[in-house]
Scaffold this active site. Sequence first.
Site, PDB file in Angstrom:
ATOM      1  N   THR A 188       0.831  -1.208   0.000  1.00  0.00           N
ATOM      2  CA  THR A 188       0.000   0.000   0.000  1.00  0.00           C
ATOM      3  C   THR A 188       0.870   1.265   0.000  1.00  0.00           C
ATOM      4  O   THR A 188       2.019   1.214   0.429  1.00  0.00           O
ATOM      5  CB  THR A 188      -0.843  -0.047   1.308  1.00  0.00           C
ATOM      6  OG1 THR A 188      -1.722  -1.144   1.197  1.00  0.00           O
ATOM      7  CG2 THR A 188      -1.623   1.214   1.572  1.00  0.00           C
ATOM      8  N   ASP A 219      -8.369  -1.756   5.630  1.00  0.00           N
ATOM      9  CA  ASP A 219      -8.386  -0.578   6.504  1.00  0.00           C
ATOM     10  C   ASP A 219      -8.136   0.733   5.766  1.00  0.00           C
ATOM     11  O   ASP A 219      -8.461   1.805   6.284  1.00  0.00           O
ATOM     12  CB  ASP A 219      -7.306  -0.728   7.583  1.00  0.00           C
ATOM     13  CG  ASP A 219      -5.920  -0.859   6.963  1.00  0.00           C
ATOM     14  OD1 ASP A 219      -5.770  -1.670   6.018  1.00  0.00           O
ATOM     15  OD2 ASP A 219      -4.981  -0.174   7.405  1.00  0.00           O
ATOM     16  N   GLY A 242      -4.911  -5.368   7.199  1.00  0.00           N
ATOM     17  CA  GLY A 242      -6.014  -4.438   7.395  1.00  0.00           C
ATOM     18  C   GLY A 242      -7.011  -4.798   8.478  1.00  0.00           C
ATOM     19  O   GLY A 242      -7.505  -3.917   9.190  1.00  0.00           O
TER      20      GLY A 242
HETATM   21  N1  ASP Z   1      -3.689  -2.462   4.634  1.00  0.00           N
HETATM   22  C1  ASP Z   1      -3.957  -2.972   3.330  1.00  0.00           C
HETATM   23  C2  ASP Z   1      -5.169  -3.846   3.372  1.00  0.00           C
HETATM   24  O1  ASP Z   1      -5.332  -4.584   4.323  1.00  0.00           O
HETATM   25  C3  ASP Z   1      -2.824  -3.775   2.766  1.00  0.00           C
HETATM   26  C4  ASP Z   1      -1.472  -3.126   2.858  1.00  0.00           C
HETATM   27  O2  ASP Z   1      -1.268  -2.209   3.623  1.00  0.00           O
HETATM   28  O3  ASP Z   1      -0.605  -3.526   2.103  1.00  0.00           O
HETATM   29  O4  ASP Z   1      -5.946  -3.815   2.456  1.00  0.00           O
END
Ligand code: ASP
Length: 321
Positions: A188, A219, A242
């Site tokens: 992300t 999240d 998340g």
């Molecule tokens: N937080 C993101 C999710 O759970 C994934 C990530 O941070 O890479 O969708």
Amino acid sequence: MRTSLIALLSLYSLQITFGQEPPVYAIVIHGGAGNISPAFITPTTDATLSAKLSEVLEEGISILDSGGTSLDAVEAVIRIMEDSPLFNAGKGAVFTHEGKNELDASIMDGKTMKAGAVAGIGDIKNPISAARIVMEKSPHVLLSGAGASRFVSGHGAEVVDSNYFYTERRWEQLQRQLKKAGVEKYGTVGCVALDRYGNLAAGTSTGGMTNKRFGRIGDSPIIGAGNYANNNSCAVSATGHGEFFIRYTVAHDISALMQYRDLSIQEAARTVIHEKLGDAGGTGGVICVDKHGNIAMEFNTSGMLRAYATARGEKGVRMFE
Ligand code: ASP
């Protein structure tokens, strides 16, 4: 008479010099946390990622340095990362179980406490701009799927064919995950900034987790979980598993520890990432900036791609601990 006039003038110029506060701004960027260690990253990948993070950081600095707002810096920086196939956001988004791309993003303005987010969209080139459109042009905070696309494209967001998000690397990653029947996380992008007007902003954008199913939303578009900004405390953007960030309202928790328990930004981020999240088995990290331009970058994984700069001269690009 002449002497006293000169004395008066030099006192005046001294006041001007002292009256000119140096501009206070700060920016922190992340490109995901996870299994990032020298053992997994080749020198070439390391150099490519570092160069991209530096480029993105310079763009953010130049916006803030020339008097741009934290919201503008956050959106511009994240757009560049979304346009790069290197990160799990926009162009480089991971694939769902069904071989599609479903993108999530959010943005928050610490001055007005306004926020906008999109979830599960598959045809908007820059989800962070879509999130900003939701914040500025709608009475809502979070729009999802086809309805979100319809709304933001009606307000000028660029629509792309779903093939735009195809990258071989991500496709192969899905094929590996399908064999293992697991989900792969991380990658992300996010940005937090303080501008010279004292306003904080935070933005986060992601493709979510490889092999995600059933319209799963993480999240990143959830205000208070993966993204938060409040001029009374701090701005936070998160990356990681998340579900844990949602359950433990990680981003808001950091802000609350500062507001109600008077913790510094570093103490608050450390407590939430290493104690609360870590004890619960959640993995990931956060980038934060407070209203004075202090920054924190905490993670409980082996690495987190990050870059930071403050008007006080702190500057760097890091990947590992
Ligand atoms: N937080 C993101 C999710 O759970 C994934 C990530 O941070 O890479 O969708």
